[in-house]
Design a protein around this motif. Sequence first.
Motif, PDB file in Angstrom:
ATOM      1  N   VAL A 114      -3.591  -4.727   0.676  1.00  0.00           N
ATOM      2  CA  VAL A 114      -2.965  -5.290   1.880  1.00  0.00           C
ATOM      3  C   VAL A 114      -1.616  -4.619   2.112  1.00  0.00           C
ATOM      4  N   ASP A 115      -1.427  -4.122   3.311  1.00  0.00           N
ATOM      5  CA  ASP A 115      -0.110  -3.612   3.699  1.00  0.00           C
ATOM      6  C   ASP A 115       0.143  -3.988   5.152  1.00  0.00           C
ATOM      7  N   ARG A 116       1.405  -4.257   5.449  1.00  0.00           N
ATOM      8  CA  ARG A 116       1.712  -4.679   6.829  1.00  0.00           C
ATOM      9  C   ARG A 116       1.662  -3.492   7.784  1.00  0.00           C
ATOM     10  N   THR A 117       1.675  -2.289   7.205  1.00  0.00           N
ATOM     11  CA  THR A 117       1.584  -1.102   8.052  1.00  0.00           C
ATOM     12  C   THR A 117       0.512  -0.169   7.474  1.00  0.00           C
ATOM     13  N   GLY A 135       0.806  -1.223   0.000  1.00  0.00           N
ATOM     14  CA  GLY A 135       0.000   0.000   0.000  1.00  0.00           C
ATOM     15  C   GLY A 135       0.829   1.259   0.000  1.00  0.00           C
ATOM     16  N   GLY A 136       1.926   1.254  -0.778  1.00  0.00           N
ATOM     17  CA  GLY A 136       2.617   2.517  -1.039  1.00  0.00           C
ATOM     18  C   GLY A 136       1.794   3.274  -2.082  1.00  0.00           C
ATOM     19  N   ILE A 137       2.314   4.379  -2.592  1.00  0.00           N
ATOM     20  CA  ILE A 137       1.543   5.173  -3.552  1.00  0.00           C
ATOM     21  C   ILE A 137       1.230   4.340  -4.801  1.00  0.00           C
ATOM     22  N   VAL A 138       2.119   3.423  -5.176  1.00  0.00           N
ATOM     23  CA  VAL A 138       1.886   2.610  -6.378  1.00  0.00           C
ATOM     24  C   VAL A 138       0.706   1.671  -6.156  1.00  0.00           C
ATOM     25  N   GLY A 139       0.689   0.987  -5.011  1.00  0.00           N
ATOM     26  CA  GLY A 139      -0.411   0.070  -4.708  1.00  0.00           C
ATOM     27  C   GLY A 139      -1.727   0.800  -4.509  1.00  0.00           C
ATOM     28  N   SER A 149       0.677  -8.751   7.064  1.00  0.00           N
ATOM     29  CA  SER A 149       1.881  -8.998   6.282  1.00  0.00           C
ATOM     30  C   SER A 149       1.642 -10.181   5.348  1.00  0.00           C
ATOM     31  N   VAL A 150       1.910  -9.997   4.079  1.00  0.00           N
ATOM     32  CA  VAL A 150       1.759 -11.100   3.125  1.00  0.00           C
ATOM     33  C   VAL A 150       2.939 -12.050   3.315  1.00  0.00           C
ATOM     34  N   SER A 151       2.632 -13.322   3.617  1.00  0.00           N
ATOM     35  CA  SER A 151       3.706 -14.253   3.951  1.00  0.00           C
ATOM     36  C   SER A 151       3.761 -15.440   2.989  1.00  0.00           C
ATOM     37  N   HIS A 162       9.739   1.701  -9.483  1.00  0.00           N
ATOM     38  CA  HIS A 162       9.527   3.068  -9.997  1.00  0.00           C
ATOM     39  C   HIS A 162      10.628   4.042  -9.603  1.00  0.00           C
ATOM     40  N   GLN A 163      11.704   3.531  -9.074  1.00  0.00           N
ATOM     41  CA  GLN A 163      12.932   4.294  -8.712  1.00  0.00           C
ATOM     42  C   GLN A 163      12.662   5.685  -8.127  1.00  0.00           C
ATOM     43  N   HIS A 164      13.239   6.723  -8.710  1.00  0.00           N
ATOM     44  CA  HIS A 164      13.159   8.074  -8.121  1.00  0.00           C
ATOM     45  C   HIS A 164      11.826   8.769  -8.381  1.00  0.00           C
ATOM     46  N   VAL A 165      10.960   8.167  -9.154  1.00  0.00           N
ATOM     47  CA  VAL A 165       9.757   8.871  -9.607  1.00  0.00           C
ATOM     48  C   VAL A 165       8.463   8.066  -9.412  1.00  0.00           C
ATOM     49  N   GLY A 166       8.418   7.324  -8.328  1.00  0.00           N
ATOM     50  CA  GLY A 166       7.241   6.482  -8.080  1.00  0.00           C
ATOM     51  C   GLY A 166       6.007   7.278  -7.707  1.00  0.00           C
ATOM     52  N   LEU A 167       6.206   8.359  -6.983  1.00  0.00           N
ATOM     53  CA  LEU A 167       5.055   9.208  -6.663  1.00  0.00           C
ATOM     54  C   LEU A 167       4.484   9.762  -7.968  1.00  0.00           C
ATOM     55  N   SER A 168       5.363  10.188  -8.845  1.00  0.00           N
ATOM     56  CA  SER A 168       4.933  10.771 -10.120  1.00  0.00           C
ATOM     57  C   SER A 168       4.239   9.751 -11.020  1.00  0.00           C
ATOM     58  N   MET A 169       4.754   8.513 -11.051  1.00  0.00           N
ATOM     59  CA  MET A 169       4.311   7.580 -12.100  1.00  0.00           C
ATOM     60  C   MET A 169       3.250   6.581 -11.643  1.00  0.00           C
ATOM     61  N   GLU A 172       5.946   3.856   4.047  1.00  0.00           N
ATOM     62  CA  GLU A 172       7.342   3.478   3.746  1.00  0.00           C
ATOM     63  C   GLU A 172       7.931   4.538   2.814  1.00  0.00           C
ATOM     64  N   THR A 173       8.469   4.141   1.688  1.00  0.00           N
ATOM     65  CA  THR A 173       9.163   5.091   0.812  1.00  0.00           C
ATOM     66  C   THR A 173       8.247   6.224   0.349  1.00  0.00           C
ATOM     67  N   SER A 174       6.965   5.892   0.181  1.00  0.00           N
ATOM     68  CA  SER A 174       6.036   6.903  -0.318  1.00  0.00           C
ATOM     69  C   SER A 174       5.780   8.010   0.699  1.00  0.00           C
ATOM     70  N   TYR A 175       6.230   7.819   1.909  1.00  0.00           N
ATOM     71  CA  TYR A 175       6.005   8.818   2.956  1.00  0.00           C
ATOM     72  C   TYR A 175       6.936  10.033   2.799  1.00  0.00           C
ATOM     73  N   GLY A 176       8.204   9.742   2.505  1.00  0.00           N
ATOM     74  CA  GLY A 176       9.212  10.780   2.760  1.00  0.00           C
ATOM     75  C   GLY A 176       9.849  11.391   1.551  1.00  0.00           C
ATOM     76  N   ASN A 177       9.225  11.240   0.376  1.00  0.00           N
ATOM     77  CA  ASN A 177       9.897  11.735  -0.828  1.00  0.00           C
ATOM     78  C   ASN A 177       9.806  13.260  -0.944  1.00  0.00           C
ATOM     79  N   ALA A 178      10.314  13.764  -2.065  1.00  0.00           N
ATOM     80  CA  ALA A 178      10.372  15.215  -2.248  1.00  0.00           C
ATOM     81  C   ALA A 178       9.061  15.794  -2.779  1.00  0.00           C
ATOM     82  N   GLY A 179       8.074  14.948  -2.993  1.00  0.00           N
ATOM     83  CA  GLY A 179       6.740  15.440  -3.363  1.00  0.00           C
ATOM     84  C   GLY A 179       6.627  15.956  -4.790  1.00  0.00           C
ATOM     85  N   VAL A 180       7.620  15.704  -5.622  1.00  0.00           N
ATOM     86  CA  VAL A 180       7.576  16.230  -6.987  1.00  0.00           C
ATOM     87  C   VAL A 180       6.681  15.326  -7.840  1.00  0.00           C
ATOM     88  N   LEU A 181       5.688  15.925  -8.499  1.00  0.00           N
ATOM     89  CA  LEU A 181       4.832  15.199  -9.458  1.00  0.00           C
ATOM     90  C   LEU A 181       5.370  15.557 -10.840  1.00  0.00           C
TER      91      LEU A 181
HETATM   92  C1  LIG Z   1      14.527  10.766  -0.605  1.00  0.00           C
HETATM   93  C2  LIG Z   1      13.539  10.386  -1.672  1.00  0.00           C
HETATM   94  C3  LIG Z   1      12.965  11.376  -2.473  1.00  0.00           C
HETATM   95  C4  LIG Z   1      12.055  11.047  -3.476  1.00  0.00           C
HETATM   96  N1  LIG Z   1      11.431  12.039  -4.179  1.00  0.00           N
HETATM   97  C5  LIG Z   1      10.488  11.723  -5.101  1.00  0.00           C
HETATM   98  C6  LIG Z   1       9.742  12.744  -5.761  1.00  0.00           C
HETATM   99  O1  LIG Z   1       9.896  13.922  -5.471  1.00  0.00           O
HETATM  100  N2  LIG Z   1       8.845  12.386  -6.704  1.00  0.00           N
HETATM  101  C7  LIG Z   1       8.629  11.074  -7.033  1.00  0.00           C
HETATM  102  O2  LIG Z   1       7.832  10.824  -7.936  1.00  0.00           O
HETATM  103  N3  LIG Z   1       9.256  10.083  -6.379  1.00  0.00           N
HETATM  104  C8  LIG Z   1      10.173  10.371  -5.416  1.00  0.00           C
HETATM  105  N4  LIG Z   1      10.841   9.378  -4.753  1.00  0.00           N
HETATM  106  C9  LIG Z   1      10.574   7.983  -5.122  1.00  0.00           C
HETATM  107  C10 LIG Z   1       9.254   7.487  -4.569  1.00  0.00           C
HETATM  108  O3  LIG Z   1       9.124   7.833  -3.217  1.00  0.00           O
HETATM  109  C11 LIG Z   1       9.168   5.967  -4.735  1.00  0.00           C
HETATM  110  O4  LIG Z   1       9.406   5.628  -6.091  1.00  0.00           O
HETATM  111  C12 LIG Z   1       7.784   5.467  -4.362  1.00  0.00           C
HETATM  112  O5  LIG Z   1       7.451   5.883  -3.064  1.00  0.00           O
HETATM  113  C13 LIG Z   1       7.710   3.949  -4.434  1.00  0.00           C
HETATM  114  O6  LIG Z   1       6.392   3.608  -4.071  1.00  0.00           O
HETATM  115  P1  LIG Z   1       5.991   2.122  -3.867  1.00  0.00           P
HETATM  116  O7  LIG Z   1       4.540   2.105  -3.566  1.00  0.00           O
HETATM  117  O8  LIG Z   1       6.507   1.293  -4.986  1.00  0.00           O
HETATM  118  O9  LIG Z   1       6.841   1.646  -2.564  1.00  0.00           O
HETATM  119  P2  LIG Z   1       6.611   1.923  -1.012  1.00  0.00           P
HETATM  120  O10 LIG Z   1       6.117   3.272  -0.737  1.00  0.00           O
HETATM  121  O11 LIG Z   1       7.889   1.527  -0.333  1.00  0.00           O
HETATM  122  O12 LIG Z   1       5.457   0.915  -0.633  1.00  0.00           O
HETATM  123  C14 LIG Z   1       5.640  -0.485  -0.588  1.00  0.00           C
HETATM  124  C15 LIG Z   1       4.664  -0.999   0.451  1.00  0.00           C
HETATM  125  O13 LIG Z   1       4.688  -2.428   0.447  1.00  0.00           O
HETATM  126  C16 LIG Z   1       4.476  -2.849   1.771  1.00  0.00           C
HETATM  127  N5  LIG Z   1       4.941  -4.231   1.900  1.00  0.00           N
HETATM  128  C17 LIG Z   1       6.179  -4.720   1.588  1.00  0.00           C
HETATM  129  N6  LIG Z   1       6.223  -6.031   1.820  1.00  0.00           N
HETATM  130  C18 LIG Z   1       4.998  -6.385   2.290  1.00  0.00           C
HETATM  131  C19 LIG Z   1       4.437  -7.627   2.719  1.00  0.00           C
HETATM  132  N7  LIG Z   1       5.144  -8.771   2.690  1.00  0.00           N
HETATM  133  N8  LIG Z   1       3.164  -7.626   3.160  1.00  0.00           N
HETATM  134  C20 LIG Z   1       2.422  -6.480   3.185  1.00  0.00           C
HETATM  135  N9  LIG Z   1       2.919  -5.288   2.797  1.00  0.00           N
HETATM  136  C21 LIG Z   1       4.192  -5.258   2.336  1.00  0.00           C
HETATM  137  C22 LIG Z   1       5.286  -1.856   2.617  1.00  0.00           C
HETATM  138  O14 LIG Z   1       4.832  -1.833   3.960  1.00  0.00           O
HETATM  139  C23 LIG Z   1       5.039  -0.567   1.870  1.00  0.00           C
HETATM  140  O15 LIG Z   1       3.987   0.194   2.423  1.00  0.00           O
HETATM  141  C24 LIG Z   1      11.751   9.677  -3.722  1.00  0.00           C
HETATM  142  C25 LIG Z   1      12.315   8.695  -2.923  1.00  0.00           C
HETATM  143  C26 LIG Z   1      13.193   9.035  -1.891  1.00  0.00           C
HETATM  144  C27 LIG Z   1      13.759   7.959  -1.015  1.00  0.00           C
END
Ligand SMILES: Cc1cc2nc3c(=O)[nH]c(=O)nc-3n(C[C@H](O)[C@H](O)[C@H](O)COP(=O)(O)OP(=O)(O)OC[C@H]3O[C@@H](n4cnc5c(N)ncnc54)[C@H](O)[C@@H]3O)c2cc1C
Length: 415
Positions: free
Chosen positions: A31-34, A10-14, A221-223, A377-384, A39-48
């Motif tokens: 489903v997310d364990r938290t 349940g990050g921004i992608v999910g 947590s998905v196990s 989605h590397q550095h641009v997951g919030l955007s994409m 996680e990563t989607s919390y603390g990024n730079a917010g750039v769309l």
């Molecule tokens: C410093 C920094 C700056 C950034 N700035 C930008 C920006 O400005 N613009 C931009 O577009 N992107 C930015 N990014 C990138 C962006 O944050 C990530 O690409 C994006 O958050 C990835 O999202 P996600 O949903 O794939 O992963 P996540 O946000 O990490 O979510 C994955 C989720 O899966 C859950 N999970 C994992 N395993 C399990 C399991 N077994 N069971 C249940 N749940 C599970 C986790 O709890 C988590 O919530 C930045 C990243 C960083 C670190």
Amino acid sequence: MSRRIVIVGGGIVGVCNALALQRAGHSVTLVDRTTPGRETSYGNAGVLSESSIGVLNNPGLLASLPKLLMGRSNSVRFSPLFVIRRLGWMLKFLSYCTTSRWQAAGRALRALQTLSLDQHKAWIAEAGVDDLLRYGGWMKAFRTTESFEAYAGELALADENGVVYSVFDESQLRQIEPGLKPIYKKAVLYDETCGVSNPAALTDAYVAMFVESGGTVLQASVSGLSQGESGWHVGLDGADDLSPDDVVIAAGAWSAEIAGWVGYDLPLGWERGYHLHLEPADGPQLNRAVHDVDGGFAIVPMQQGVRITSGVEIAHRDAPPDYSQIRRSVALARDGHEMKGEIEDTPWMGRRPTMVDSLPVIGPAPRHDGLWFNFGHQHVGLSMAPGSALAITAMIDGAAPPIDMDPFRATRFSI
Ligand SMILES: Cc1cc2nc3c(=O)[nH]c(=O)nc-3n(C[C@H](O)[C@H](O)[C@H](O)COP(=O)(O)OP(=O)(O)OC[C@H]3O[C@@H](n4cnc5c(N)ncnc54)[C@H](O)[C@@H]3O)c2cc1C
């Protein structure tokens, strides 16, 4: 036909994937364990972004390797032991540093980012959180004319893909961004890029829309993951197991591990990054996110304070944090923008999920019906995230995706 679909992660992608599938009439459980988006989607730079199309595996990377290896860059830090352990992945990553691959990646990312930004704007309006959305672009600021000149390749790629930008000199920069101290010689403003002032609040707003329309969010947590004759079995710690028709793996940096349970070996790495908030000073505030290219960090006005985000740390996903890079970034940021004291004692850390060619994997798992990949989605997951969600939804519905998804298919790797 409505399908029962489980999204793992349940990050921004999910979250975006859950929303798009629900809008298409499916019954979706996220489903997310938290708490989603923490996680990563919390603390990024917010750039769309619709302009972040130059991937890290670029032809110039090879030339800057000696500087990186000497540890003289704040943009990239690495653990030598980890690099040696993952040498195969690192060498493969470097093998993508060719002009033709860089240009192809740029074209693919541009299409996905443009699609995504339009959908973000629509969902933000629908969620009633326009206050989070910031227009005004995304700025790259250069401390020297040499570093600006070294950026020419990125601008050429922008030109080839119709990305709109403006270039400012020192005195023009002082007018457009008076909150920056006069240490920058040049700046590039990507005029059409947007931002949000609180990425976690954006995810919360999307989750609220999903739940209000009948979607289910499970904290567990998905196990385990397996396919039987009647469909999928998703093993959960903390809730009853699920038996959906389809499963989407959208678990960011943890995705390859989960796909590995059903036999896939995906070349996913992670680039760790940090942030820390500082109290705004009394002078002019920044109007947008600013990337200090020479310093290797971003300064972003956020609801929580002025957020300083670090560059890349290459280390094991689960190794203890090393705060030296973000501490150095904060010190360097004070050269460029007036700020007061640090708000938190401990910096935040996240893990950018990065495939070896820097393009996400979005689409069907090649050897299993009803299994879908949406990660990397590397550095641009919030955007994409929204565009990725629309594409997967079209594919699940058997419709043509809104853009060419060939560059993102899982079968580009031998998995
Ligand atoms: C410093 C920094 C700056 C950034 N700035 C930008 C920006 O400005 N613009 C931009 O577009 N992107 C930015 N990014 C990138 C962006 O944050 C990530 O690409 C994006 O958050 C990835 O999202 P996600 O949903 O794939 O992963 P996540 O946000 O990490 O979510 C994955 C989720 O899966 C859950 N999970 C994992 N395993 C399990 C399991 N077994 N069971 C249940 N749940 C599970 C986790 O709890 C988590 O919530 C930045 C990243 C960083 C670190």
